[in-house]
Design a protein around this motif. Sequence first.
Motif, mmCIF file in Angstrom:
data_model
loop_
_atom_site.group_PDB
_atom_site.id
_atom_site.type_symbol
_atom_site.label_atom_id
_atom_site.label_comp_id
_atom_site.label_asym_id
_atom_site.label_seq_id
_atom_site.Cartn_x
_atom_site.Cartn_y
_atom_site.Cartn_z
ATOM 1 N N UNK A 145 38.507 29.275 43.695
ATOM 2 C CA UNK A 145 38.662 30.431 44.017
ATOM 3 C C UNK A 145 39.286 31.639 44.375
ATOM 4 N N UNK A 146 40.530 31.355 44.103
ATOM 5 C CA UNK A 146 41.655 32.461 43.485
ATOM 6 C C UNK A 146 42.235 32.850 42.328
ATOM 7 N N UNK A 147 40.903 32.927 41.653
ATOM 8 C CA UNK A 147 40.044 33.712 40.304
ATOM 9 C C UNK A 147 41.557 33.340 39.125
ATOM 10 N N UNK A 148 41.738 32.031 39.545
ATOM 11 C CA UNK A 148 42.261 31.205 38.178
ATOM 12 C C UNK A 148 41.783 30.225 37.913
ATOM 13 N N UNK A 166 40.642 37.473 38.021
ATOM 14 C CA UNK A 166 40.334 37.981 38.904
ATOM 15 C C UNK A 166 40.996 38.575 39.666
ATOM 16 N N UNK A 167 40.644 39.733 40.176
ATOM 17 C CA UNK A 167 41.704 39.779 41.656
ATOM 18 C C UNK A 167 40.680 40.125 43.433
ATOM 19 N N UNK A 168 41.632 38.667 44.193
ATOM 20 C CA UNK A 168 40.795 37.996 44.975
ATOM 21 C C UNK A 168 40.485 40.268 46.068
ATOM 22 N N UNK A 169 42.211 40.608 45.931
ATOM 23 C CA UNK A 169 42.087 41.996 46.615
ATOM 24 C C UNK A 169 40.922 42.964 46.564
ATOM 25 N N UNK A 170 40.988 43.130 45.391
ATOM 26 C CA UNK A 170 39.011 43.694 45.514
ATOM 27 C C UNK A 170 37.915 43.343 45.459
ATOM 28 N N UNK A 186 33.766 29.483 28.969
ATOM 29 C CA UNK A 186 33.554 30.483 29.543
ATOM 30 C C UNK A 186 33.465 30.364 31.418
ATOM 31 N N UNK A 187 33.984 31.629 32.248
ATOM 32 C CA UNK A 187 34.177 31.831 32.995
ATOM 33 C C UNK A 187 33.555 33.093 33.559
ATOM 34 N N UNK A 188 33.153 33.227 34.702
ATOM 35 C CA UNK A 188 32.287 34.007 35.833
ATOM 36 C C UNK A 188 33.053 34.169 36.731
ATOM 37 N N UNK A 189 32.254 35.078 37.583
ATOM 38 C CA UNK A 189 32.959 36.245 38.365
ATOM 39 C C UNK A 189 31.812 35.822 39.785
ATOM 40 N N UNK A 190 32.755 35.774 40.564
ATOM 41 C CA UNK A 190 31.797 35.853 42.047
ATOM 42 C C UNK A 190 31.858 37.223 43.697
ATOM 43 N N UNK A 191 31.535 37.681 43.671
ATOM 44 C CA UNK A 191 31.575 38.618 44.702
ATOM 45 C C UNK A 191 30.394 40.017 44.340
ATOM 46 N N UNK A 192 29.832 40.002 44.528
ATOM 47 C CA UNK A 192 28.280 41.266 44.733
ATOM 48 C C UNK A 192 28.504 41.774 45.972
ATOM 49 N N UNK A 193 28.834 40.517 47.315
ATOM 50 C CA UNK A 193 28.822 41.756 48.832
ATOM 51 C C UNK A 193 30.375 42.625 48.583
ATOM 52 N N UNK A 197 32.447 44.040 40.383
ATOM 53 C CA UNK A 197 31.293 44.374 38.712
ATOM 54 C C UNK A 197 31.348 42.964 38.039
ATOM 55 N N UNK A 198 30.274 42.802 37.769
ATOM 56 C CA UNK A 198 30.086 41.192 37.223
ATOM 57 C C UNK A 198 30.602 41.359 35.648
ATOM 58 N N UNK A 199 30.708 39.846 35.456
ATOM 59 C CA UNK A 199 31.324 39.545 33.657
ATOM 60 C C UNK A 199 31.268 38.004 34.019
ATOM 61 N N UNK A 200 31.526 38.018 32.022
ATOM 62 C CA UNK A 200 31.156 36.588 31.197
ATOM 63 C C UNK A 200 32.490 36.971 30.612
#
Length: 626
Positions: A145-148, A166-170, A186-193, A197-200
Amino acid sequence: MEALSRWALALAAILAAGSAHANDSVMKNQSDPNNWASQLGNYAGQRYSPLNQITTDNVKNLQVAWTFSTGVLRGHEGGPIVIGDVMYIHTPFPNKVFALDLKNPGRILWKYESVQDPNVIPIMCCDTVNRGVAVADGKLFLAQADNTLVALDATSGKELWKAKNGDHTKGESLTAAPLVVKDKVFVGISGGEFGVRGHLTAYDTTSGKMLWRAFSTGPDADVKIDPAKTMMMGKPLGQKDLGVSTWPGDEWKRGGGTTWGWYTYDPELNLIYYGTGNPGSWNPTQRAVDKDRSKSDNKWSMTIFARDPDTGDAKWVYQKTPFDEWDFDGVNENILANINVNGQPRKVLVNFDRNGFAYTIDRATGELLVAQKYDPTVNWASEIDMTTGRPKVVDKYSTFANGEDKNSTAVCPAALGTKDQQPASFSPDTGLFYVPTNHICMDYEPFSVAYTAGQAYVGSTVSMYPTPNSHGGMGNFIAWDAAAGKIVWSRPERFAVWSGALTTKGGVAYYGTLEGYIIAVNMKDGQELWRFKTPSGIIGNINTYTHDGKQYIAVLSGVGGWAGIGLAAGLTQETGATAWHEAVHPGHKAGTVATAGLGAVGAHASLGEYTQLGGVLTVFHVPDQK
């Protein structure tokens, strides 16, 4: 067993054709029908098993073989991985991983649990879920969950390397299951709300070094698009930097398009497929370039990408919902299958989108072959234009009018979608897709919201409720003909069907319900054959495997996710909902507590009468006849 041998030989031949473009250990594990080697069953995402010990005749005799408690509450998405004598299961935050000994069912071979910053929890919009682990080359890969991104030794659980994604503070987090292809994970990112800015991103499986990253929005170089070579609807894009020009100002920098869904892969074409999510914010007026939305597609949110896994370069793209006005997140799985369309054999990709349309696409070229509603009550668009690929929006249900916000009521489907991330299944035996669906509509009220890094960037109040004048339930389990674009049969359910489906050579399809039932049905007609009430609601994905020659069915139950966020996060219509809403929408007073949980609490207010929290693995078998 003769049928299994034929299936294994046929699959091995197919895999060998693309083996130069795949990971050998993944291919080997997937080709053994006794395993369940990846979250979606195989690279194609079909969630189908050739195992046939459990049939339409004896499935009624299924009984619990053994159980295991994860010790974690909140929503349990994803499911177990089985390779040989070991089962690997995972949990929501804090993302524990257990390796279980199948020779001594439930015995823990090793357990992994890292220390994560609990401040990541509030920025996980729709529960603290995780969709599972991946196993390859003797390693287990976990997206925390913490982007690791973590690599563990699959035999001992020893930590091998970590990579920060990623950075959960953002507002960034990780919920998706990784995918391993060749020497890359391969891994993505969550946090659209949260205006993420999404990425793979591709990482080296041995060292954890970042090899490439492809953004969902921005200049072509960032998105890894070549407008002269990347195709859309059978033609090169031509125009440059559409990921910038279709946004106002620098809004693309916080444009969403997150990548928290599923990833599939075709070894022969050497292409990975995935979808991007909703644009940020939910208020379309803040993303408009012009008053008639003609230049405001907000690319490349809501898009299916086909990419070369070696370089990340996009071969083709297809945007399902340009200028999204309803939060129809586009991350659902892309199932790969070979079927006849209009009498011709085609290698297709089939996507059941949140927006209520099912798309059948040539997976080599990106050509749109079929696009039809898989719920007839979908009303926000009348149809998909097969020439342009664009939806024909019905003005009545638009949330944007002449450059201004527009409150809309009775929009179907709701933001939960006709289907969310819960993966469907394809059976090569019937040629049909088996799809868990939602049957919910919404009222949608956009409002202006300012962006602050790490703060919610939603910009809409949403209230959800069961689709009016329907069967009265909020879910259906359907069989879908992707060549004809039509429902073959449908089974209604009281609540949204939020589990991943499974089909088998035994003629049985399985799915789970939010109340906690695992249900087996005949794949031909949907007739119920068996059901069992597990300890908690099911939002996990059902799988099957064999051990010591016996077939088992396994499922993680543990209510939560977006549909069950009310129970998972303790939100009710009486207490806490308004406070939660105002925390997510700073400075905006909630008009109704039904908007809690981004609208889902109101839709599933009675779910607590049928189930409660709990994380439990339940494994079933047909006992030997005495």
